[in-house]
Design an enzyme around this catalytic site. Structure first.
Site, PDB file in Angstrom:
ATOM      1  N   PHE A  83     -36.819  40.828  67.223  1.00 50.79           N
ATOM      2  CA  PHE A  83     -38.156  40.320  67.541  1.00 50.79           C
ATOM      3  C   PHE A  83     -38.746  40.859  68.843  1.00 50.79           C
ATOM      4  O   PHE A  83     -39.452  40.152  69.556  1.00 50.79           O
ATOM      5  CB  PHE A  83     -38.141  38.783  67.581  1.00 50.79           C
ATOM      6  CG  PHE A  83     -37.323  38.159  66.495  1.00 50.79           C
ATOM      7  CD1 PHE A  83     -37.706  38.284  65.161  1.00 50.79           C
ATOM      8  CD2 PHE A  83     -36.135  37.499  66.778  1.00 50.79           C
ATOM      9  CE1 PHE A  83     -36.929  37.736  64.146  1.00 50.79           C
ATOM     10  CE2 PHE A  83     -35.361  36.947  65.774  1.00 50.79           C
ATOM     11  CZ  PHE A  83     -35.759  37.071  64.457  1.00 50.79           C
ATOM     12  N   CYS A  84     -38.490  42.108  69.156  1.00 47.11           N
ATOM     13  CA  CYS A  84     -38.980  42.719  70.400  1.00 47.11           C
ATOM     14  C   CYS A  84     -38.586  41.888  71.610  1.00 47.11           C
ATOM     15  O   CYS A  84     -39.338  41.790  72.587  1.00 47.11           O
ATOM     16  CB  CYS A  84     -40.490  42.905  70.353  1.00 47.11           C
ATOM     17  SG  CYS A  84     -41.035  44.117  69.135  1.00 47.11           S
ATOM     18  N   ALA A  85     -37.415  41.297  71.546  1.00 46.99           N
ATOM     19  CA  ALA A  85     -36.890  40.511  72.670  1.00 46.99           C
ATOM     20  C   ALA A  85     -35.367  40.670  72.671  1.00 46.99           C
ATOM     21  O   ALA A  85     -34.620  39.691  72.617  1.00 46.99           O
ATOM     22  CB  ALA A  85     -37.287  39.046  72.536  1.00 46.99           C
TER      23      ALA A  85
ATOM     24  N   CYS B 194     -38.452  47.391  67.078  1.00 51.42           N
ATOM     25  CA  CYS B 194     -37.843  46.188  67.615  1.00 51.42           C
ATOM     26  C   CYS B 194     -36.887  45.534  66.634  1.00 51.42           C
ATOM     27  O   CYS B 194     -36.568  44.353  66.738  1.00 51.42           O
ATOM     28  CB  CYS B 194     -38.929  45.194  68.031  1.00 51.42           C
ATOM     29  SG  CYS B 194     -39.825  45.746  69.493  1.00 51.42           S
TER      30      CYS B 194
END
Length: 475
Positions: free
Chosen positions: A380-382, A471
């Site tokens: 999730f791009c995290a 991501c």
């Protein structure tokens, strides 16, 4: 340090516009009657539980754009009546967005492409020598731009109170000079809401400013920048039910007026000679070129529609769905719901989880191919936050599955999702799958692809030309 009571959240703040008894939830969305094929040959109504990535368009927004498009013309440059009308609409959009967010009267409202663009604009506008304090748990959009300068990166906090303590300690070490604290309004991974008001108070006490990535907060909670003390706020229209390529940066104009224009070009200047350039001030300074006026008007239309319904009503609707989804998942053996701060933390409509025995990518693909349910999987791009949440998992890089919902989600959607997860947990996928460029895909995949707007129709058996999304965790 100022006196800060136990961390509260914007969830406790009343909506700026009372909910209307004439409006029923869920709201009508473009595509809420969409049907999709399953690998088994049936057609079912599509259940979209991926709103945290890109939310569908509100029908009210689509109606506004249908009335605007005949007037499409140049803005702030044309003498024609269509240009005058559209220029007025563009200026009105700026005011509507500012009102929806509770901006101060002198705040700049700069239209951008999305949250990432808005935060990069802010990063490029920081005074020389600015120190940025943020958490490693941030979405990459609110993490990577700050690494180009002096950046204090804090670990994933154990609680909202711990987050406040970490920021306080960091700001005490920064010393003199401009400083910016950059946080998420709500986590895009877990949905947990950060203690914004307390962090704003703390930042100001230390002489710093607060920037909030509101991409996940704005679609779910009322925001009052002036009352809360937010100095800068960024969001994306495509997460706010207006998917037409716009975003916005709202905040104090002094840093923005003193910075070099984000883009050099027409519209960002007062006057250009052969030897010099006199740059414009205000929002125009950072909006060079022909703006995405349709995207800006769509964003404003979404803000107006959500404000008319009332953010409190939307919050209550969403909380019913989130609790139902959480209770249902918790009752399924093998499901683990991810959280930074525990099950009692206040959240928006996001539930991220793992199912023991099934890779997240395979689970997401099976939900789509066999049940017609759309979710998100990966990191999730995290990446740092997901790594921290899954630090004890041998396959942490595979990430997790995220179900996210909003104004168009119904109880029926949640129940259908829970029934599918329970079946997959008990019996596993019914169809074979294989890995292609990091993605699990049905093997074979007999689902026909529609020809969109006359564009080339792809065969269901074609191998995707693109590799896995940036991501997305790869095997």
């Amino acid at each position: 340090m100022p006196t800060i009571e136990s961390p509260s959240t914007l969830s406790a703040r009343p909506s700026p516009i009372a909910s209307s008894a004439l409006v029923s939830l869920p709201l009508s969305l473009v595509g809420d009657d969409l049907t999709v094929p399953l690998v088994t040959g049936e057609q079912v109504r599509y259940t979209n539980l991926d709103c945290a990535a890109s939310a569908p368009c509100l029908r009210a927004v689509d109606d506004v754009l249908a009335s605007v498009l005949p007037w499409y013309s140049s803005v702030h440059r044309g003498a024609g009546f269509a240009s005058v009308v559209l220029s007025d609409a563009y200026d009105d959009a700026r005011e509507v967005v500012a009102e929806f967010l509770g901006a101060r009267s002198d705040d700049a409202v700069v239209f951008t492409r999305n949250t990432t663009d808005a935060l990069n604009l802010l990063a490029s506008s920081l005074p020389e020598g600015t120190t940025v304090v943020s958490f490693v748990s941030e979405h990459h959009a609110n993490l990577l731009p700050w690494r180009r300068g002096t950046h204090v990166q804090l670990p994933v906090p154990k609680s909202p109170a711990h987050a406040i303590a970490l920021v306080d300690a960091a700001l005490r070490e920064v010393g003199s000079g401009p400083c910016l604290v950059a946080i998420a309004g709500a986590s895009n991974v877990t949905g947990e809401i950060w203690p914004i008001e307390e962090l704003a108070t703390l930042a100001h006490w230390h002489g710093a400013r607060l920037a909030v990535d509101a991409a996940q907060l704005a679609p779910h909670r009322a925001i009052d920048m002036a009352a809360t003390g937010i100095d800068y706020l960024a969001l994306s229209a495509h997460k706010l039910y207006a998917p037409f390529g716009a975003g916005v940066l709202v905040g104090r104009s002094d840093w923005l007026d003193a910075a070099e224009p984000y883009l050099a070009g027409g519209g960002a200047v007062r006057r250009v000679t052969a030897e010099s350039t006199d740059w414009a001030s205000g929002s125009a300074r950072h909006e060079a070129g022909t703006p995405n006026v349709i995207g800006a008007i769509a964003l404003a239309a979404a803000c107006r529609e959500l404000g008319t319904v009332g953010m409190r009503a939307l919050e209550e609707h969403e909380e019913v769905l989130r609790r139902r989804a959480t209770r249902g998942l918790s009752a399924i053996p093998g499901v683990e719901i991810l959280s930074m701060w525990g099950p009692a933390s206040v959240r928006v409509g996001i539930v991220t989880f793992r199912l023991r025995g099934l890779q997240p990518g395979l689970l997401a693909s099976a939900l789509s191919a066999e049940y017609g349910i759309g979710v998100r999987d990966g990191s999730f791009c995290a990446h740092p936050l997901v790594d921290a949440l899954l630090e004890d998992a041998a396959d942490a890089r595979a990430g997790a599955v995220r179900a996210s919902f909003g104004v168009g989600t119904s109880v029926t959607d949640i129940d259908r999702f829970l029934a599918a997860i329970e079946t997959l947990a008990t019996h596993g996928p019914r169809w074979p799958y294989r890995l292609v460029a990091g993605r699990y895909v049905p093997d074979p995949d007999p689902r026909p692809r529609p020809s969109i707007a006359g564009l080339r129709a792809r065969s269901a058996r074609e191998v995707p030309r693109s590799v896995a999304e940036p991501c997305r965790a790869l095997e």
